[in-house]
Motif scaffolding. Structure first.
Motif, PDB file in Angstrom:
ATOM      1  N   PRO A 155       0.873  -1.343  -0.022  1.00  0.00           N
ATOM      2  CA  PRO A 155       0.011  -0.138  -0.060  1.00  0.00           C
ATOM      3  C   PRO A 155       0.758   1.267  -0.005  1.00  0.00           C
ATOM      4  N   ALA A 156       2.030   1.281   0.561  1.00  0.00           N
ATOM      5  CA  ALA A 156       2.558   2.476   0.687  1.00  0.00           C
ATOM      6  C   ALA A 156       3.294   3.232  -0.812  1.00  0.00           C
ATOM      7  N   HIS A 157       3.410   2.116  -1.707  1.00  0.00           N
ATOM      8  CA  HIS A 157       4.016   2.729  -2.803  1.00  0.00           C
ATOM      9  C   HIS A 157       3.245   3.621  -3.678  1.00  0.00           C
ATOM     10  N   LEU A 158       1.998   3.725  -3.479  1.00  0.00           N
ATOM     11  CA  LEU A 158       1.156   5.079  -4.211  1.00  0.00           C
ATOM     12  C   LEU A 158       1.525   6.426  -3.788  1.00  0.00           C
ATOM     13  N   ARG A 159       1.699   6.254  -2.067  1.00  0.00           N
ATOM     14  CA  ARG A 159       2.099   7.650  -1.420  1.00  0.00           C
ATOM     15  C   ARG A 159       3.484   8.185  -1.730  1.00  0.00           C
ATOM     16  N   LEU A 160       4.426   7.190  -1.850  1.00  0.00           N
ATOM     17  CA  LEU A 160       5.693   7.232  -2.139  1.00  0.00           C
ATOM     18  C   LEU A 160       5.543   7.803  -3.501  1.00  0.00           C
ATOM     19  N   GLN A 161       4.947   7.074  -4.390  1.00  0.00           N
ATOM     20  CA  GLN A 161       4.965   7.684  -6.054  1.00  0.00           C
ATOM     21  C   GLN A 161       4.540   9.272  -5.874  1.00  0.00           C
ATOM     22  N   GLY A 162       3.206   9.505  -5.037  1.00  0.00           N
ATOM     23  CA  GLY A 162       2.846  10.922  -5.348  1.00  0.00           C
ATOM     24  C   GLY A 162       4.247  11.777  -4.642  1.00  0.00           C
ATOM     25  N   TRP A 163       4.803  11.295  -3.690  1.00  0.00           N
ATOM     26  CA  TRP A 163       5.947  12.246  -3.001  1.00  0.00           C
ATOM     27  C   TRP A 163       6.743  12.628  -4.258  1.00  0.00           C
ATOM     28  N   ARG A 164       7.155  11.459  -4.872  1.00  0.00           N
ATOM     29  CA  ARG A 164       8.444  11.619  -5.957  1.00  0.00           C
ATOM     30  C   ARG A 164       8.040  12.707  -7.005  1.00  0.00           C
ATOM     31  N   GLU A 165       6.498  12.371  -7.385  1.00  0.00           N
ATOM     32  CA  GLU A 165       5.991  13.191  -8.581  1.00  0.00           C
ATOM     33  C   GLU A 165       6.074  14.636  -8.302  1.00  0.00           C
ATOM     34  N   GLU A 166       5.681  15.027  -7.085  1.00  0.00           N
ATOM     35  CA  GLU A 166       5.363  16.286  -6.632  1.00  0.00           C
ATOM     36  C   GLU A 166       6.689  17.152  -6.472  1.00  0.00           C
ATOM     37  N   LEU A 167       7.714  16.324  -6.158  1.00  0.00           N
ATOM     38  CA  LEU A 167       9.135  17.078  -5.857  1.00  0.00           C
ATOM     39  C   LEU A 167       9.556  17.174  -7.196  1.00  0.00           C
ATOM     40  N   THR A 168       9.576  16.199  -8.141  1.00  0.00           N
ATOM     41  CA  THR A 168      10.135  16.216  -9.549  1.00  0.00           C
ATOM     42  C   THR A 168       9.442  17.448  -9.996  1.00  0.00           C
ATOM     43  N   ALA A 169       8.251  17.424 -10.031  1.00  0.00           N
ATOM     44  CA  ALA A 169       7.406  18.756 -10.819  1.00  0.00           C
ATOM     45  C   ALA A 169       7.704  20.021 -10.290  1.00  0.00           C
ATOM     46  N   ALA A 170       8.200  20.152  -9.239  1.00  0.00           N
ATOM     47  CA  ALA A 170       8.638  21.260  -8.469  1.00  0.00           C
ATOM     48  C   ALA A 170      10.305  21.470  -8.814  1.00  0.00           C
ATOM     49  N   GLY A 171      10.815  20.630  -9.205  1.00  0.00           N
ATOM     50  CA  GLY A 171      12.272  20.727  -9.403  1.00  0.00           C
ATOM     51  C   GLY A 171      13.021  20.686  -7.962  1.00  0.00           C
ATOM     52  N   ILE A 172      12.773  19.735  -7.223  1.00  0.00           N
ATOM     53  CA  ILE A 172      13.262  19.512  -5.981  1.00  0.00           C
ATOM     54  C   ILE A 172      13.853  18.207  -5.943  1.00  0.00           C
ATOM     55  N   ALA A 173      15.012  18.040  -5.233  1.00  0.00           N
ATOM     56  CA  ALA A 173      15.633  16.757  -5.189  1.00  0.00           C
ATOM     57  C   ALA A 173      14.822  15.682  -4.349  1.00  0.00           C
ATOM     58  N   ALA A 174      14.844  14.332  -4.868  1.00  0.00           N
ATOM     59  CA  ALA A 174      14.072  13.437  -4.322  1.00  0.00           C
ATOM     60  C   ALA A 174      15.121  12.415  -3.979  1.00  0.00           C
ATOM     61  N   PRO A 175      16.167  12.469  -3.151  1.00  0.00           N
ATOM     62  CA  PRO A 175      17.347  11.221  -3.030  1.00  0.00           C
ATOM     63  C   PRO A 175      16.730  10.169  -1.946  1.00  0.00           C
ATOM     64  N   GLU A 176      17.219   9.065  -2.111  1.00  0.00           N
ATOM     65  CA  GLU A 176      16.697   8.013  -1.740  1.00  0.00           C
ATOM     66  C   GLU A 176      17.140   8.013   0.017  1.00  0.00           C
TER      67      GLU A 176
END
Length: 337
Positions: free
Chosen positions: A192-213
């Protein structure tokens, strides 16, 4: 003595059939006649025999709700909403919890209570598609939660990716640029957590902010202790985010405790957003900003979907029914922009 339909009919001066039509909410009763019968019902304190009504239709009048953990406030609140929604249709709800274990979810889905229930609402964590394909029980089933199986069962959820992006966008709007995600599971990509993680990545990427592991905090579960441990591991590794988006409110509350113990102030040093809008989030020293799924809508859609299947068993399922959500802003994200 128990008040009968005949007693109500005599008080109202109408036929037993008319009283039955009013009690069963049939449409073809005039407003004046309905009011007359209802007045007699209220005066006599008549209560319909729901058991007999369901038995006449070949039903028990009971539906089951199986969730991963009733001790989790989100599921407890959701269960209350399902009970209320079912009561509107004169159904009783039997509660069960699976502990999020695949074997227990299989047992529940395969109909071990089939003789006592008319339908099942199940919120699975570990159940696989092949488990549902092997299902032989014909009791109607509705699925809740993030996992979608693309099978002949209606599925009720919110848009978890959009909800997560809304939470992260809010943090970015508050001037945060190093936003951690707490709640990742490494055991399987489709948990279940993968969709919320995906949303986190997508929004940071859209804003040009790094999403390191390094900003992704894995957890073994989704309780307060899991959030506390994940936050501590991240800080011990030298990673100091200025914001945290947590998988749920319990993880967020655990993280906030560790931040306090380490001398980091919420929200000034680290802003925090949770997910689920449980009541506990409103009563901490710092109240919690959170994503609030519409639990009442989820419950209503689930019950109505199940009852539709009961009334029309020939209809196929497989619908994706989406409930709404909103972001509730509280003290944990106030502060600098």
């Amino acid at each position: 003595m128990r008040v009968s339909l005949k007693d109500v009919a005599e008080r109202a001066g109408v036929s037993i059939k008319t009283v039955s039509n009013v009690v069963n909410k049939y449409q073809h009763v005039t407003p004046a006649m309905r009011a007359r019968v209802q007045e007699a019902i209220d005066e006599l304190g008549y209560r319909p025999n729901l058991t007999a009504r369901h038995l006449r239709k070949g039903r028990t009048g009971i539906i089951a709700l199986a969730v991963p953990e009733l001790g989790n406030p989100y599921f407890a609140e959701l269960a209350g909403a399902v009970i209320d929604a079912a009561a509107e249709h004169d159904f009783t709800v039997l509660l069960d919890h699976t502990r999020g274990e695949r074997e227990q979810e299989i047992l529940v889905s395969q109909g071990f209570r089939a003789r006592v229930i008319d339908g099942l609402i199940l919120s699975p964590l570990e159940l696989e598609a092949e488990d549902l394909r092997a299902r032989e029980d014909d009791v109607p089933l509705v699925l809740l939660g993030e996992r979608s199986y693309d099978l002949d069962y209606d599925h009720i959820a919110i848009d978890n990716i959009a909800a997560s992006r809304t939470a992260v966008r809010h943090l970015i709007g508050r001037g945060r640029t190093s936003i951690a995600y707490l709640g990742a599971r490494t055991d399987s990509a489709n948990r279940p957590a993968h969709l919320r993680l995906q949303g986190w990545r997508e929004e940071l990427t859209a804003a040009g902010i790094a999403a390191p592991e390094s900003l992704v905090g894995p957890v073994g579960g989704w309780d307060r202790w899991d959030g506390a441990k994940a936050m501590a591991r991240m800080l011990d590794a030298g990673v100091r985010p200025d914001a945290v988006f947590a998988y749920n409110d319990l993880v967020a509350i655990g993280a906030m405790r560790v931040l306090h113990e380490r001398g980091l102030r919420v929200p000034w040093d680290v802003a925090v957003v949770g997910f689920d809008d449980i009541a506990e989030g409103q009563f901490g020293a710092v109240t919690l900003t959170t994503v609030a799924p519409d639990k009442q809508a989820i419950a209503r859609l689930a019950v109505e979907s199940l009852l539709t299947k009961l009334a029309h068993p020939e209809r196929t399922g497989g619908r994706e029914l989406v409930a709404d959500f909103r972001l509730v802003e509280r003290e944990s994200t106030l502060g600098r922009r």
